[in-house]
Design a protein around this motif. Sequence first.
Motif, short mmCIF file in Angstrom:
data_model
loop_
_atom_site.label_atom_id
_atom_site.label_comp_id
_atom_site.label_asym_id
_atom_site.label_seq_id
_atom_site.Cartn_x
_atom_site.Cartn_y
_atom_site.Cartn_z
N GLN A 49 7.16 3.98 0.20
CA GLN A 49 8.56 4.12 0.29
C GLN A 49 8.79 3.38 1.54
O GLN A 49 8.19 3.62 2.83
N VAL A 50 9.80 2.53 1.66
CA VAL A 50 10.38 1.91 2.87
C VAL A 50 11.28 2.75 3.72
O VAL A 50 12.24 3.43 3.07
N MET A 79 9.23 -1.73 10.24
CA MET A 79 9.35 -1.14 8.89
C MET A 79 7.76 -1.04 8.32
O MET A 79 7.46 0.01 7.53
N VAL A 80 6.74 -1.97 8.51
CA VAL A 80 5.49 -1.60 8.08
C VAL A 80 4.85 -0.50 8.68
O VAL A 80 4.09 0.26 8.08
N VAL A 81 4.97 -0.18 10.02
CA VAL A 81 4.36 0.71 10.67
C VAL A 81 4.84 1.98 10.05
O VAL A 81 3.84 2.91 9.87
N PHE A 82 6.08 2.42 10.14
CA PHE A 82 6.75 3.62 9.68
C PHE A 82 6.27 3.82 8.04
O PHE A 82 6.10 5.06 7.77
N SER A 83 6.29 2.95 7.38
CA SER A 83 6.30 3.21 5.88
C SER A 83 4.85 3.30 5.68
O SER A 83 4.52 4.29 5.00
N LEU A 84 3.77 2.79 6.37
CA LEU A 84 2.36 2.99 6.24
C LEU A 84 2.23 4.34 6.64
O LEU A 84 1.28 5.06 6.30
N GLY A 138 11.15 1.72 -2.94
CA GLY A 138 9.57 1.44 -2.89
C GLY A 138 9.34 0.05 -2.96
O GLY A 138 9.74 -0.84 -3.41
N TRP A 139 8.36 -0.24 -2.15
CA TRP A 139 7.88 -1.86 -2.03
C TRP A 139 6.30 -1.92 -2.02
O TRP A 139 5.58 -0.91 -1.60
#
Length: 360
Positions: free
Chosen positions: A126-127, A154-159, A133-134
Amino acid sequence: VSIGRNRPNNFNPDFPFIPWHLPFNPGPIFLFKKLKMSKKTAHKNKSKLALTVLAAIFLTILIGKAFYFVAGFYRPALDLQLSKGYIWDDGNINVLLNSQKLSLLSYNPLKNRVVVLNVPDQAYMQVLGGRGGWMASSIYNFGQSENPPMGNRMVVFSLSDFLGLPIDGYIMAENKIVEDVRQNPLKVLFLGSTLQTNLNKSEIYRLLWGVSRARFDKVKEIDLEKYLLDSSLADGTKALVADPVKLDALYPNFFEDFIVAERLEIATVNATGYPGLASKAARLIKNIGGNVIITTTSENKSKTSFVEGKDSKTLKLLNQIFNSACLNNPKCDKIDLNDLQIQDRADIVVVLGEDFLSRY
């Protein structure tokens, strides 16, 4: 015999040291040379003064540059996408490596231990911001298409949400940076100043040097795909989703040693009105070795997150994770915790405000 009466006509009283018996009077020549030497001396003195002034200016500029470099070496890096607001000290550091593939680098400086968690492209997460979801491989480009660009954020918080682990920052590189510095530690000197990252110079050099010097038996590489479940999207595309049971086996690799040793009791409080945040925070704290005993909700709303409790390394770390915006700002908005009656039961209370909600 009077010397004066025997003086020749060419005797010059201004130059009594000149032999008067010479057939000519060299006085004017000596005077010209003397004047010429005086001019040369004056010119040399002016040149020395000019060089001294230039040297002083150059030294002042050099000292200023050196001071600016040293100050910048240790101050938190200013990053428009992801600013930490604190400086990494003696605890673990978790960094997103965004190169040919996504991976999470975790480094423990006390044990000189390195963990690299490789993230598969098909990991479905989830983004932030309720964007749905991506696939992991698409999140960065999606974020960069926003205005302003926010790919790394976006990548840091999603991961971080997908794994349930805090992530301190990111490094963007064209190649596999861990392999590069371990094969040739001298690359640390060149890579440190060229990478795109939200870490400051002190942090990036310390991290890369530590990774390059870790013993082979202290380096662990893990494929996240083994801990995920096969799934498929509505259009039939293959995806990998989180399996909480399998992921639990990963987390001891990311435990903070001092949190495990202090074993303080922690409470998480949702002060946003958005459901599930206290449980998300509790999961993250548990996954780094914390002991969460209470998750609850406050009727009072808070704009900012804050952490209160027993002075300890655990308190300092939780402040960095949940409260970095308020670390150096005593005027941050705080709600009254007396109504919750949890301060007597928990050593540390983590209150989650709207700034924490912005991650989701």
